[in-house]
Design a protein around this motif. Structure first.
Motif, PDB file in Angstrom:
ATOM      1  N   LEU A  11      35.418  24.971  46.160  1.00 31.31           N
ATOM      2  CA  LEU A  11      35.602  26.358  46.604  1.00 31.31           C
ATOM      3  C   LEU A  11      36.656  26.448  47.705  1.00 31.31           C
ATOM      4  CD1 LEU A  11      34.792  29.321  46.455  1.00 31.31           C
ATOM      5  CD2 LEU A  11      32.864  28.811  47.954  1.00 31.31           C
ATOM      6  N   THR A  12      36.619  25.526  48.655  1.00 34.79           N
ATOM      7  CA  THR A  12      37.597  25.585  49.741  1.00 34.79           C
ATOM      8  C   THR A  12      38.998  25.207  49.271  1.00 34.79           C
ATOM      9  OG1 THR A  12      36.999  23.350  50.462  1.00 34.79           O
ATOM     10  CG2 THR A  12      35.918  25.188  51.583  1.00 34.79           C
ATOM     11  N   SER A  13      39.099  24.466  48.165  1.00 37.72           N
ATOM     12  CA  SER A  13      40.425  24.110  47.657  1.00 37.72           C
ATOM     13  C   SER A  13      40.958  25.125  46.642  1.00 37.72           C
ATOM     14  CB  SER A  13      40.409  22.709  47.040  1.00 37.72           C
ATOM     15  OG  SER A  13      39.639  22.693  45.865  1.00 37.72           O
ATOM     16  N   ALA A  14      40.138  26.100  46.265  1.00 33.78           N
ATOM     17  CA  ALA A  14      40.577  27.131  45.319  1.00 33.78           C
ATOM     18  C   ALA A  14      41.664  27.982  45.963  1.00 33.78           C
ATOM     19  CB  ALA A  14      39.408  28.007  44.898  1.00 33.78           C
ATOM     20  N   TRP A  49      36.168  31.344  38.603  1.00 39.97           N
ATOM     21  CA  TRP A  49      35.216  32.398  38.950  1.00 39.97           C
ATOM     22  C   TRP A  49      34.676  32.968  37.638  1.00 39.97           C
ATOM     23  CZ3 TRP A  49      33.937  33.029  43.912  1.00 39.97           C
ATOM     24  CH2 TRP A  49      34.827  32.578  44.890  1.00 39.97           C
ATOM     25  N   ASP A  50      33.350  32.922  37.459  1.00 40.77           N
ATOM     26  CA  ASP A  50      32.695  33.534  36.300  1.00 40.77           C
ATOM     27  C   ASP A  50      32.340  34.963  36.697  1.00 40.77           C
ATOM     28  OD1 ASP A  50      32.815  31.186  34.812  1.00 40.77           O
ATOM     29  OD2 ASP A  50      30.887  30.479  35.562  1.00 40.77           O
ATOM     30  N   VAL A  51      32.873  35.925  35.958  1.00 39.29           N
ATOM     31  CA  VAL A  51      32.780  37.324  36.360  1.00 39.29           C
ATOM     32  C   VAL A  51      32.100  38.154  35.270  1.00 39.29           C
ATOM     33  CG1 VAL A  51      34.081  39.317  37.194  1.00 39.29           C
ATOM     34  CG2 VAL A  51      34.985  37.007  37.560  1.00 39.29           C
ATOM     35  N   GLU A  52      31.152  38.989  35.677  1.00 41.53           N
ATOM     36  CA  GLU A  52      30.512  39.933  34.783  1.00 41.53           C
ATOM     37  C   GLU A  52      31.047  41.321  35.138  1.00 41.53           C
ATOM     38  OE1 GLU A  52      26.083  40.778  33.056  1.00 41.53           O
ATOM     39  OE2 GLU A  52      26.238  40.216  35.155  1.00 41.53           O
ATOM     40  N   GLY A  58      29.417  51.365  29.423  1.00 43.02           N
ATOM     41  CA  GLY A  58      28.099  50.851  29.784  1.00 43.02           C
ATOM     42  C   GLY A  58      27.830  49.430  29.316  1.00 43.02           C
ATOM     43  N   THR A  59      28.761  48.827  28.601  1.00 44.35           N
ATOM     44  CA  THR A  59      28.591  47.449  28.163  1.00 44.35           C
ATOM     45  C   THR A  59      29.130  46.494  29.223  1.00 44.35           C
ATOM     46  OG1 THR A  59      30.729  47.403  27.019  1.00 44.35           O
ATOM     47  CG2 THR A  59      28.801  48.076  25.717  1.00 44.35           C
ATOM     48  N   PHE A  60      28.762  45.242  29.092  1.00 46.77           N
ATOM     49  CA  PHE A  60      29.244  44.218  30.003  1.00 46.77           C
ATOM     50  C   PHE A  60      30.196  43.287  29.277  1.00 46.77           C
ATOM     51  CE2 PHE A  60      26.833  44.884  33.817  1.00 46.77           C
ATOM     52  CZ  PHE A  60      25.728  45.598  33.385  1.00 46.77           C
ATOM     53  N   LYS A  61      31.196  42.825  29.993  1.00 49.74           N
ATOM     54  CA  LYS A  61      32.150  41.851  29.472  1.00 49.74           C
ATOM     55  C   LYS A  61      32.150  40.665  30.423  1.00 49.74           C
ATOM     56  CE  LYS A  61      36.189  42.938  27.617  1.00 49.74           C
ATOM     57  NZ  LYS A  61      37.588  43.379  27.441  1.00 49.74           N
ATOM     58  N   GLU A  62      32.141  39.466  29.855  1.00 48.44           N
ATOM     59  CA  GLU A  62      32.177  38.245  30.656  1.00 48.44           C
ATOM     60  C   GLU A  62      33.614  37.724  30.691  1.00 48.44           C
ATOM     61  OE1 GLU A  62      29.380  37.398  32.119  1.00 48.44           O
ATOM     62  OE2 GLU A  62      28.107  38.735  30.966  1.00 48.44           O
ATOM     63  N   LEU A  63      34.125  37.499  31.882  1.00 53.53           N
ATOM     64  CA  LEU A  63      35.478  36.985  32.059  1.00 53.53           C
ATOM     65  C   LEU A  63      35.449  35.724  32.916  1.00 53.53           C
ATOM     66  CD1 LEU A  63      37.377  40.305  32.882  1.00 53.53           C
ATOM     67  CD2 LEU A  63      37.205  39.157  30.672  1.00 53.53           C
ATOM     68  N   VAL A  64      36.493  34.938  32.810  1.00 53.57           N
ATOM     69  CA  VAL A  64      36.679  33.760  33.647  1.00 53.57           C
ATOM     70  C   VAL A  64      38.034  33.889  34.320  1.00 53.57           C
ATOM     71  CG1 VAL A  64      36.909  31.256  33.671  1.00 53.57           C
ATOM     72  CG2 VAL A  64      35.289  32.330  32.108  1.00 53.57           C
ATOM     73  N   VAL A  65      38.035  33.792  35.649  1.00 56.53           N
ATOM     74  CA  VAL A  65      39.282  33.826  36.410  1.00 56.53           C
ATOM     75  C   VAL A  65      39.530  32.411  36.934  1.00 56.53           C
ATOM     76  CG1 VAL A  65      40.511  34.819  38.380  1.00 56.53           C
ATOM     77  CG2 VAL A  65      38.893  36.228  37.079  1.00 56.53           C
ATOM     78  N   ASN A  66      40.633  31.812  36.512  1.00 57.27           N
ATOM     79  CA  ASN A  66      41.006  30.466  36.946  1.00 57.27           C
ATOM     80  C   ASN A  66      41.175  30.475  38.464  1.00 57.27           C
ATOM     81  OD1 ASN A  66      42.912  28.285  37.727  1.00 57.27           O
ATOM     82  ND2 ASN A  66      42.906  27.839  35.533  1.00 57.27           N
ATOM     83  N   ALA A  67      40.475  29.584  39.152  1.00 58.50           N
ATOM     84  CA  ALA A  67      40.479  29.557  40.619  1.00 58.50           C
ATOM     85  C   ALA A  67      41.757  28.970  41.202  1.00 58.50           C
ATOM     86  CB  ALA A  67      39.272  28.779  41.127  1.00 58.50           C
ATOM     87  N   GLN A  68      42.615  28.413  40.345  1.00 61.18           N
ATOM     88  CA  GLN A  68      43.865  27.841  40.834  1.00 61.18           C
ATOM     89  C   GLN A  68      45.060  28.760  40.621  1.00 61.18           C
ATOM     90  OE1 GLN A  68      43.605  25.174  42.744  1.00 61.18           O
ATOM     91  NE2 GLN A  68      41.429  25.271  42.244  1.00 61.18           N
TER      92      GLN A  68
END
Length: 86
Positions: A11-14, A49-52, A58-68
């Motif tokens: 986390l600190t190196s992100a 980062w795993d993001v909801e 009203g629906t949910f989408k799951e996304l991933v944000v690359n921490a680098q």
């Protein structure tokens, strides 16, 4: 190194902060972030980062944000019930 220590180090190196990950996910999806957690990539994957995201319909989408590098992708590991994949 304990799991907590490894996650703290990742986390600190992100280079992408929590606020930047939220902004990237909202911009990419057009929705509002409802939940976010850090994944240190302990399975040999890149930390992310795993993001909801709550969409306007009203629906949910799951996304991933690359921490680098901040790139946003859809999460291929979502649960059938719409929850975050573990």
């Amino acid at each position: 190194v304990s799991d907590d220590a490894a996650e703290a180090q990742a986390l600190t190196s992100a280079t992408v902060t929590l606020d930047q990950a939220i902004a990237a996910a909202e911009q990419a999806s057009g929705g509002k972030v409802a939940g976010i957690e850090f994944d240190n990539g302990d399975d040999g994957e890149t930390s992310a980062w795993d993001v909801e995201v709550l969409m306007a319909d009203g629906t949910f989408k799951e996304l991933v944000v690359n921490a680098q590098d901040g790139t946003v992708a859809e999460d291929a590991e979502t649960d059938d019930d719409g929850g975050m994949g573990e």
